[in-house]
Write a protein that holds these residues in place. Sequence first.
Motif, short mmCIF file in Angstrom:
data_model
loop_
_atom_site.label_atom_id
_atom_site.label_comp_id
_atom_site.label_asym_id
_atom_site.label_seq_id
_atom_site.Cartn_x
_atom_site.Cartn_y
_atom_site.Cartn_z
N MET A 1 -12.44 11.06 -3.57
CA MET A 1 -11.03 10.67 -3.49
C MET A 1 -10.12 11.83 -3.92
SD MET A 1 -8.91 7.77 -5.50
CE MET A 1 -10.09 6.45 -5.40
N HIS A 2 -9.01 11.98 -3.21
CA HIS A 2 -7.99 13.02 -3.43
C HIS A 2 -8.44 14.41 -2.97
CE1 HIS A 2 -4.87 11.07 -6.32
NE2 HIS A 2 -5.29 10.23 -5.39
N ALA A 3 -9.64 14.54 -2.45
CA ALA A 3 -10.06 15.82 -1.88
C ALA A 3 -9.39 15.98 -0.51
CB ALA A 3 -11.57 15.86 -1.74
N LYS B 1 5.54 7.91 -2.49
CA LYS B 1 5.62 8.38 -3.87
C LYS B 1 4.64 7.75 -4.86
CE LYS B 1 9.03 11.38 -3.39
NZ LYS B 1 8.42 11.95 -2.15
N GLU B 2 3.62 7.01 -4.34
CA GLU B 2 2.66 6.42 -5.29
C GLU B 2 1.92 7.49 -6.06
OE1 GLU B 2 -0.87 4.84 -7.12
OE2 GLU B 2 -0.86 6.34 -5.53
N GLU B 3 1.61 8.58 -5.38
CA GLU B 3 0.81 9.63 -6.01
C GLU B 3 1.53 10.34 -7.14
OE1 GLU B 3 -2.21 9.74 -5.65
OE2 GLU B 3 -2.73 8.98 -3.67
N ILE B 4 2.85 10.15 -7.25
CA ILE B 4 3.56 10.76 -8.38
C ILE B 4 4.27 9.70 -9.22
CG2 ILE B 4 3.77 13.03 -7.30
CD1 ILE B 4 6.73 12.35 -6.73
N SER C 1 0.86 -1.19 0.00
CA SER C 1 0.00 0.00 0.00
C SER C 1 0.90 1.23 0.00
CB SER C 1 -0.88 -0.01 1.25
OG SER C 1 -0.04 0.00 2.39
N HIS C 2 0.30 2.41 0.00
CA HIS C 2 1.15 3.61 0.04
C HIS C 2 0.68 4.59 1.12
CE1 HIS C 2 -1.52 6.51 -2.20
NE2 HIS C 2 -2.00 5.40 -2.72
N ILE C 3 1.65 5.35 1.64
CA ILE C 3 1.37 6.25 2.76
C ILE C 3 1.54 7.72 2.39
CG2 ILE C 3 1.70 4.72 4.74
CD1 ILE C 3 4.66 5.42 4.70
N HIS D 1 -7.36 9.21 3.46
CA HIS D 1 -7.82 7.80 3.37
C HIS D 1 -7.05 7.08 2.26
CE1 HIS D 1 -11.03 7.87 6.26
NE2 HIS D 1 -11.80 8.70 5.59
N ASP D 2 -6.84 7.79 1.12
CA ASP D 2 -6.02 7.27 0.03
C ASP D 2 -4.56 7.53 0.39
OD1 ASP D 2 -4.76 6.54 -2.28
OD2 ASP D 2 -5.66 8.08 -3.54
N ASP D 3 -3.80 6.58 0.83
CA ASP D 3 -4.17 5.19 0.90
C ASP D 3 -3.96 4.66 2.32
OD1 ASP D 3 -4.85 2.60 -0.04
OD2 ASP D 3 -2.75 2.15 -0.38
MN MN Z 1 -4.31 8.42 -5.05
#
Ligand code: MN
Length: 456
Positions: A431-433, A289-292, A100-102, A258-260
């Motif tokens: 999501m992402h808000a 770094k999942e979001e990028i 998962s990612h933090i 929440h994500d993630d």
């Molecule tokens: Mn995301």
Amino acid sequence: MKQELLYKPKNGLLEITKEDKKHIEEYCSTYKKFLDAGKTERECVREGIRLAEEKGFKEFKHDMNFVAGDKIYFNNRGKMLILAVIGKNSPAEGIQIAASHIDSPRLDLKPNPLYEDDELAYLKTHYYGGIRKYQWVTIPLELHGMVALKDGREVDVVIGENDEPKLVVTDLLPHLGAEQNKKSLAEGITGEQLNLLIGSEPDADQERDAVKFNVMKLLYDKYGFTEEDFISAELEAVPANKAIDIGLDSSMIGAYGHDDRVCSYAALRAILDMDEIPEKTSICVLADKEEIGSVGVTGMKTNAFETFVEDICNAFGVSLRHCLQNSFCLSADVTAAYDPNFPEVFDKRNNAKLNYGIGLCKYTGARGKSGASDASAETVAYVRRIFDEAGVKWQMADMGRVDVGGGGTVALDMANRNIDTIDAGVPVLSMHAPFEVVSKFDCYMTYKAMKAVYIG
Ligand code: MN
Ligand code: MN
């Protein structure tokens, strides 16, 4: 007969007992604490280590020997955390991974952030991850992170916690917003307008930049760093709100990140709660770094993962390649929940719904599954089986209508390592808000799902 032939999922809340409800509530109250303690990847790693040490996990060393039941954690540069419970079987038979990612979308400070404009002081930002910029104005923000000083010292910074003053990005008043109103949501607020208001009081002894000077003085007095030190800092503006219950029935949680972290916490809690020695080695990855794009030394593409798993393999005289090809990975990441407010972007028959359990996602990607690892039918069948055996409520989860958009996760990074991988995670509204919503039932089912993955 009809019931056996046709597939008709049911709302999970109609299937649970009073006892289940108690477990869900207990689990979610610890999850909310985790969210409040971890608003950045560094804070999540710190909190993860604290919880792991409480449960007897020891810090990993390269020359360690392992026996079944050993519990270890590997802290990769303070921003990625990997935990393992050594199983009874040789790693040659494969390992069971939940990845998962933090990291979460936010506003990062630029290297030269601090400036004064017409007697107001601001911090310039460069947003991180996929944000809808208009959502980040006129909400209270905190600044979390660290400053790395030239002499090697590291200064932790948290501005705005609890009753401390917060920061904000301002927006136009409607009275003067007529022209802005004509712009699209994507253009109404630009990246260069996401400047954090950080002060308005001038220092009486300064002729120029008196407000900026006053702000810098306050920062220096509290943290001991100068304006130049911003250059080697990682400071992230994150929403100030705490995780709270949503709905009169308290069936949902609203929070930032929440994500993630909703899947990270489930993966973490499940490995911490393992009281029996698993057959195969269990591994929990909390990546950065999942979001990028999962890039960099702390993202899921990093060789730090191989290095860690290879060290375990070496201790058993097993080759890493053989271990990985027999392994399974659940890429634990959130999915889009069906939102009745915006039915036009969803395929009702294939989207995940709140309270129907963890969403199983065969493929992500966009425009003809591009960029997805597209799990095999065999892998989907395997997960259906282990989830059903463990009493995990699950549902299928497509991201939205074909060609409307899409997204990616760490799944392809794991699949590229020759590991059978599939995505699954909690359905999220908004999501992402800065403030996302999930159902408590789905959170708990995701925790049970992670346990099932480790057991295999
Ligand atoms: Mn995301
Ligand atoms: Mn995610």
